[in-house]
Write a protein that holds these residues in place. Structure first.
Motif, short mmCIF file in Angstrom:
data_model
loop_
_atom_site.label_atom_id
_atom_site.label_comp_id
_atom_site.label_asym_id
_atom_site.label_seq_id
_atom_site.Cartn_x
_atom_site.Cartn_y
_atom_site.Cartn_z
N GLY A 123 3.03 -12.54 -3.97
CA GLY A 123 1.59 -12.26 -3.90
C GLY A 123 1.27 -11.10 -2.99
N ILE A 124 1.93 -11.04 -1.84
CA ILE A 124 1.68 -9.93 -0.91
C ILE A 124 2.14 -8.61 -1.52
CG2 ILE A 124 2.33 -8.98 1.33
CD1 ILE A 124 2.51 -11.85 2.37
N ALA A 125 3.30 -8.62 -2.19
CA ALA A 125 3.81 -7.40 -2.81
C ALA A 125 2.88 -6.91 -3.92
CB ALA A 125 5.21 -7.65 -3.36
N LEU A 126 2.41 -7.82 -4.76
CA LEU A 126 1.50 -7.42 -5.83
C LEU A 126 0.18 -6.90 -5.27
CD1 LEU A 126 2.10 -10.35 -8.35
CD2 LEU A 126 2.86 -7.99 -8.58
N THR A 127 -0.30 -7.51 -4.20
CA THR A 127 -1.53 -7.03 -3.57
C THR A 127 -1.35 -5.64 -3.00
OG1 THR A 127 -2.10 -9.32 -3.02
CG2 THR A 127 -3.31 -7.58 -1.90
N ALA A 128 -0.20 -5.40 -2.37
CA ALA A 128 0.07 -4.08 -1.81
C ALA A 128 0.17 -3.01 -2.89
CB ALA A 128 1.36 -4.12 -0.99
N ILE A 129 0.58 -3.40 -4.09
CA ILE A 129 0.72 -2.43 -5.17
C ILE A 129 -0.62 -2.14 -5.83
CG2 ILE A 129 1.75 -2.05 -7.45
CD1 ILE A 129 4.17 -3.63 -6.49
N TYR A 130 -1.41 -3.19 -6.08
CA TYR A 130 -2.61 -3.03 -6.90
C TYR A 130 -3.91 -3.02 -6.10
CZ TYR A 130 0.43 -3.98 -10.86
OH TYR A 130 1.43 -3.92 -11.80
N SER A 131 -3.85 -3.06 -4.78
CA SER A 131 -5.08 -2.98 -3.99
C SER A 131 -5.65 -1.57 -4.04
CB SER A 131 -4.80 -3.39 -2.54
OG SER A 131 -3.88 -2.50 -1.94
N GLN A 132 -6.80 -1.41 -3.43
CA GLN A 132 -7.49 -0.12 -3.51
C GLN A 132 -6.66 1.01 -2.92
OE1 GLN A 132 -11.33 -0.19 -1.69
NE2 GLN A 132 -11.89 1.88 -2.33
N ASN A 133 -5.87 0.72 -1.91
CA ASN A 133 -5.02 1.74 -1.28
C ASN A 133 -3.55 1.59 -1.67
OD1 ASN A 133 -7.26 2.77 0.15
ND2 ASN A 133 -7.00 1.20 1.75
N GLY A 134 -3.25 0.76 -2.68
CA GLY A 134 -1.88 0.53 -3.08
C GLY A 134 -1.30 1.65 -3.90
N TRP A 135 -0.01 1.51 -4.22
CA TRP A 135 0.69 2.55 -4.96
C TRP A 135 0.06 2.80 -6.33
CZ3 TRP A 135 6.34 0.51 -3.94
CH2 TRP A 135 6.64 0.69 -2.58
N VAL A 136 -0.33 1.74 -7.00
CA VAL A 136 -0.92 1.86 -8.34
C VAL A 136 -2.44 1.77 -8.27
CG1 VAL A 136 -0.98 0.89 -10.67
CG2 VAL A 136 1.17 0.90 -9.37
N GLY A 137 -2.95 0.92 -7.40
CA GLY A 137 -4.39 0.72 -7.33
C GLY A 137 -5.17 1.95 -6.95
N ARG A 138 -4.59 2.84 -6.15
CA ARG A 138 -5.31 4.05 -5.74
C ARG A 138 -5.62 4.96 -6.92
NH1 ARG A 138 -1.18 7.05 -1.81
NH2 ARG A 138 -1.09 4.89 -1.00
N TYR A 139 -4.85 4.82 -8.00
CA TYR A 139 -5.12 5.62 -9.20
C TYR A 139 -5.99 4.87 -10.21
CZ TYR A 139 -1.20 8.24 -7.23
OH TYR A 139 -0.37 8.92 -6.38
#
Length: 290
Positions: A123-139
């Motif tokens: 859950g933490i890893a997915l949040t870090a990826i798809y959050s507003q500042n995440g690797w994918v979420g920022r785009y």
């Protein structure tokens, strides 16, 4: 050769050496005792408590708008995630079985990663990826696509933990199926689509339904990998397992029991379906052979 010598040398005769486990009766008793203490006793206690609520208590707990919103979200997200996990799992299983390529064993091992990985870490890893500042979420966020703290994030988390069930139920069936039937269909002029629809899918259908049921039951009760990426907003992104915890913290034991019993009943239905699928298809095949 005497009868005693024949019994000793016969391959069907059971070995006379000491077995590592005691006799059948004692082994069965010990196994059922452990099963009863670890599994059946807690479930029986929950069922007993749920039965004590009565119809009025059940309706009062289930008719709450917040409870209904969380149940709709949990069932809906689990259903969508099970379908996506089934489709992706079938493709992954096909690639692992039918193709040989560098890194195949690594990919096969990565399929089981959600089983070994703690759900909170996922859950933490997915949040870090798809959050507003995440690797994918920022785009995605500037484009209006919100994943974290939205129902879409819950679905992604449930797909992550449900994918191994779909892969591991379809993969052995594909391995046992082989390519003979496909080659025979091709030699008779069948197209790839016809071969897939008339030859492969009928053989895979029981495994596909089983994988779907397992992924759905797993997603329905998932907690750790969802609460971090869901945002846990009441009436919006609050799942039923989290609401059980909230009801317990509020000392609303009847409400928690009602929600838990409903999820337990849904899981039992999934298990019954999983066990009934092979019997159903065996019966249909016997009827077709007649």
């Amino acid at each position: 050769m005497t009868a005693s010598a024949t019994a000793i040398t016969s391959p069907s005769a059971p070995p006379r050496g000491r077995r590592p486990l005691p006799g059948f009766s004692l082994s069965l008793g010990l196994g059922m005792a452990w099963l009863g203490v670890v599994v059946l006793l807690p479930l029986a206690a929950l069922a007993f408590k749920a039965a004590g609520l009565g119809a009025e208590g059940w309706l009062r707990a289930i008719q709450d708008e917040r409870v209904q919103a969380s149940l709709k979200l949990s069932f809906g997200a689990a259903l969508v995630a099970a379908v996506l996990a089934l489709l992706a799992g079938a493709v992954v299983a096909w690639v692992l079985v039918r193709y040989r390529f560098p890194g195949r064993r690594l990919l096969d091992a990565l399929v089981d990663l959600p089983f070994a990985l703690p759900t909170a870490v996922a859950g933490i890893a997915l949040t870090a990826i798809y959050s507003q500042n995440g690797w994918v979420g920022r785009y995605l966020e500037p484009a209006g696509i919100k994943i974290a703290y939205a129902p879409a994030g819950i679905v992604i988390a449930l797909v992550f933990i449900g994918l191994p069930f779909a892969v591991r139920t379809v993969q052995p069936v594909l391995e046992a199926l082989g390519r003979e039937q496909e080659e025979a269909a091709a030699s008779l002029g069948a197209s790839r689509l016809t071969t897939l629809r008339r030859v492969i899918l009928p053989e895979l259908l029981p495994a596909l339904l089983t994988g779907f049921s397992l992924a759905f039951a797993r997603g329905l009760g998932e907690y750790g990998s969802v609460i971090f990426i869901a945002g846990n907003l009441p009436y919006k992104t609050e799942i039923a397992p989290l609401l059980i915890t909230i009801r317990l913290e509020e000392y609303d034991y009847n409400g928690a029991i009602a929600i838990a019993a409903l999820l337990l009943a849904a899981s039992f239905v999934c298990l019954l379906v999983i066990n009934a699928i092979p019997q159903l298809f065996r019966h249909e095949r016997r009827g077709g052979n007649r």
